[in-house]
Design a protein around this motif. Structure first.
Motif, mmCIF file in Angstrom:
data_model
loop_
_atom_site.group_PDB
_atom_site.id
_atom_site.type_symbol
_atom_site.label_atom_id
_atom_site.label_comp_id
_atom_site.label_asym_id
_atom_site.label_seq_id
_atom_site.Cartn_x
_atom_site.Cartn_y
_atom_site.Cartn_z
ATOM 1 N N VAL A 33 34.550 38.990 46.364
ATOM 2 C CA VAL A 33 34.487 40.271 46.664
ATOM 3 C C VAL A 33 35.676 40.840 47.469
ATOM 4 O O VAL A 33 36.188 41.985 47.000
ATOM 5 N N PRO A 34 36.371 40.205 48.360
ATOM 6 C CA PRO A 34 37.502 40.657 48.860
ATOM 7 C C PRO A 34 38.751 40.872 47.945
ATOM 8 O O PRO A 34 39.747 41.582 48.135
ATOM 9 N N PHE A 35 38.665 40.170 46.787
ATOM 10 C CA PHE A 35 39.601 40.399 45.727
ATOM 11 C C PHE A 35 39.452 41.528 44.583
ATOM 12 O O PHE A 35 40.146 41.811 43.762
ATOM 13 N N ILE A 36 38.172 42.076 44.803
ATOM 14 C CA ILE A 36 38.010 43.116 43.768
ATOM 15 C C ILE A 36 39.031 44.337 43.718
ATOM 16 O O ILE A 36 39.078 45.060 44.952
ATOM 17 N N GLY A 37 39.486 44.588 42.802
ATOM 18 C CA GLY A 37 40.334 45.757 42.796
ATOM 19 C C GLY A 37 41.690 45.566 43.457
ATOM 20 O O GLY A 37 42.572 46.460 43.630
ATOM 21 N N ARG A 38 41.972 44.388 43.683
ATOM 22 C CA ARG A 38 43.391 43.833 44.440
ATOM 23 C C ARG A 38 44.289 43.346 43.476
ATOM 24 O O ARG A 38 45.427 43.109 44.004
ATOM 25 N N GLY A 39 44.187 43.475 42.235
ATOM 26 C CA GLY A 39 45.119 43.091 41.187
ATOM 27 C C GLY A 39 45.449 41.650 40.980
ATOM 28 O O GLY A 39 46.546 41.240 40.558
ATOM 29 N N ASP A 40 44.867 40.492 41.766
ATOM 30 C CA ASP A 40 45.226 39.220 41.860
ATOM 31 C C ASP A 40 44.132 38.569 41.242
ATOM 32 O O ASP A 40 43.310 37.967 41.999
ATOM 33 N N LYS A 41 44.143 38.188 39.941
ATOM 34 C CA LYS A 41 42.667 37.603 39.423
ATOM 35 C C LYS A 41 42.850 36.021 39.687
ATOM 36 O O LYS A 41 41.759 35.621 39.799
ATOM 37 N N GLU A 42 44.080 35.379 39.869
ATOM 38 C CA GLU A 42 44.160 34.026 40.258
ATOM 39 C C GLU A 42 43.585 33.656 41.728
ATOM 40 O O GLU A 42 42.801 32.964 41.957
ATOM 41 N N ALA A 43 43.578 34.489 42.716
ATOM 42 C CA ALA A 43 43.246 34.458 43.887
ATOM 43 C C ALA A 43 41.600 34.680 43.879
ATOM 44 O O ALA A 43 40.752 34.123 44.502
ATOM 45 N N ALA A 44 41.247 35.643 42.980
ATOM 46 C CA ALA A 44 39.859 35.811 42.930
ATOM 47 C C ALA A 44 38.856 34.768 42.443
ATOM 48 O O ALA A 44 37.933 34.228 42.564
ATOM 49 N N ASP A 45 39.689 34.120 41.189
ATOM 50 C CA ASP A 45 39.108 33.038 40.744
ATOM 51 C C ASP A 45 39.105 31.645 41.409
ATOM 52 O O ASP A 45 38.045 31.036 41.658
ATOM 53 N N GLY A 46 40.203 31.491 42.221
ATOM 54 C CA GLY A 46 40.274 30.337 43.036
ATOM 55 C C GLY A 46 39.244 30.460 44.120
ATOM 56 O O GLY A 46 38.682 29.312 44.537
ATOM 57 N N ALA A 47 38.917 31.532 44.725
ATOM 58 C CA ALA A 47 37.928 31.540 45.733
ATOM 59 C C ALA A 47 36.610 31.519 45.291
ATOM 60 O O ALA A 47 35.581 30.824 45.610
#
Length: 329
Positions: A33-47
């Motif tokens: 959730v914190p990475f939705i719309g933030r432009g960092d797909k690697e961080a989203a996937d890692g979390a």
């Protein structure tokens, strides 16, 4: 006489396991959730990967990841061959995609999911050495009617007849990629409409197979892992799925051959992708979509929506959950 509880044997994935796995997809979705719309797909996937793996350790099953984050992600966790679960309980093949649609998540767009599929040990095709697969997916009306070897226009006409509706009411989902320019043109030339997807291959296939869905067919080249995952869901929906592996290079074709895969245009039917009907598919929405709603935050609470499909019983269940924000974010 076959017992009505035969599919609940401790040697096989069962209904309790299906509901336990929802906790892992919920965790992955919430952590993204914190990475939705933030432009960092690697961080989203890692979390999402971290959260899913942590919850796997609490689930009583002995799983081997057949389709994981994979070679192309250079994944340190949830990789192909990793053992997951407590080690007690049913022995299973496992396919994971902590976020199907990392680009969708990073851009804040619809149809990103967290996905797990499970089947009996040794039943899931390991297509990891060939990254892409050409797929054809429909609902039950397409079984024994459409065929990936036929021209798309003919398949559209055959499906329209089976559904009892005009061709111009048929809607076909396709990934919006340069490789599909001719396919999209052919679909429109046949008189059908298209729904172009930026990502979300798994959701596109499932939506095409669901009863009363807004699309009738999903076609085109997408990830081969996503094809196997989708097949687990299609088994529960009674739909049609076929796949043809699509190596990009001669080297990849040779790797596929060395792995025992059919890489020269042969068609994988549903049972070639996943053997039998004892499959489980679990998905939780990360962002809103046609299949499920995304994670919603309202003050002290987080709300998730998930679907659970079981091939053995042919059921689709929806699970809505409420979580304390303070426990997660």
């Amino acid at each position: 006489m076959v017992s009505l509880t035969a599919d609940m044997s401790p040697l096989h994935p069962d209904r309790n396991l299906a509901l336990e796995l929802v906790r892992a997809t919920e965790a992955a979705s919430i952590r993204a959730v914190p990475f939705i719309g933030r432009g960092d797909k690697e961080a989203a996937d890692g979390a999402a990967v971290d959260a899913m793996r942590a919850f796997f350790s609490t689930v009583n099953f002995d799983g081997t990841i057949v389709i994981g984050e994979g070679e192309k992600d250079n994944a340190p966790m949830l990789y192909n061959g990793e053992r997951v679960g407590s080690g007690r309980g049913p022995q299973c093949d496992v396919a994971v995609d902590p976020i199907d649609g990392t680009s969708l998540t990073a851009a804040g767009r619809q149809n990103a999911l967290s996905v797990i599929a499970v089947s009996d040990q040794g039943s899931m095709l390991d297509a990891s050495s060939v990254f892409y697969m050409d797929k054809l997916v429909t609902g039950p009306a397409g079984v024994g009617v459409v065929d990936i070897r036929l021209p798309i226009g003919e398949n559209i006409r055959l499906l329209a007849k089976a559904l009892g509706k005009p061709v111009d009411e048929i809607v076909v989902s396709v990934l919006n990629r340069p490789r599909h320019e001719q396919l999209i043109a052919d679909i429109r030339e046949a008189g059908a409409g298209t729904r172009l997807m930026s990502d979300g291959d798994v959701a596109g296939g499932i939506n095409a197979a669901r009863h009363n869905a807004r699309t009738d067919m999903c076609v085109g080249i997408g990830g081969s892992p996503e094809g196997i995952v989708t097949a687990c869901a299609i088994k529960a929906l009674g739909g049609h799925i076929q796949g043809v592996l699509a190596p990009r290079t001669d080297d990849e074709r040779e790797k596929g051959r060395d792995a025992g895969l059919q890489v020269d245009g042969e068609v994988y039917e549903a049972d070639g992708l996943v053997k039998g009907k004892n499959t489980i598919f679990v998905a939780t929405g990360v962002t809103d979509g046609q299949l499920v709603q995304g994670v919603r935050r309202e003050g002290d609470f987080l709300y998730t929506e998930s679907v659970v499909l079981r091939g053995a019983s042919g059921t689709l269940r929806r699970i809505s959950s409420e979580h304390l924000t303070s426990k997660w974010l």
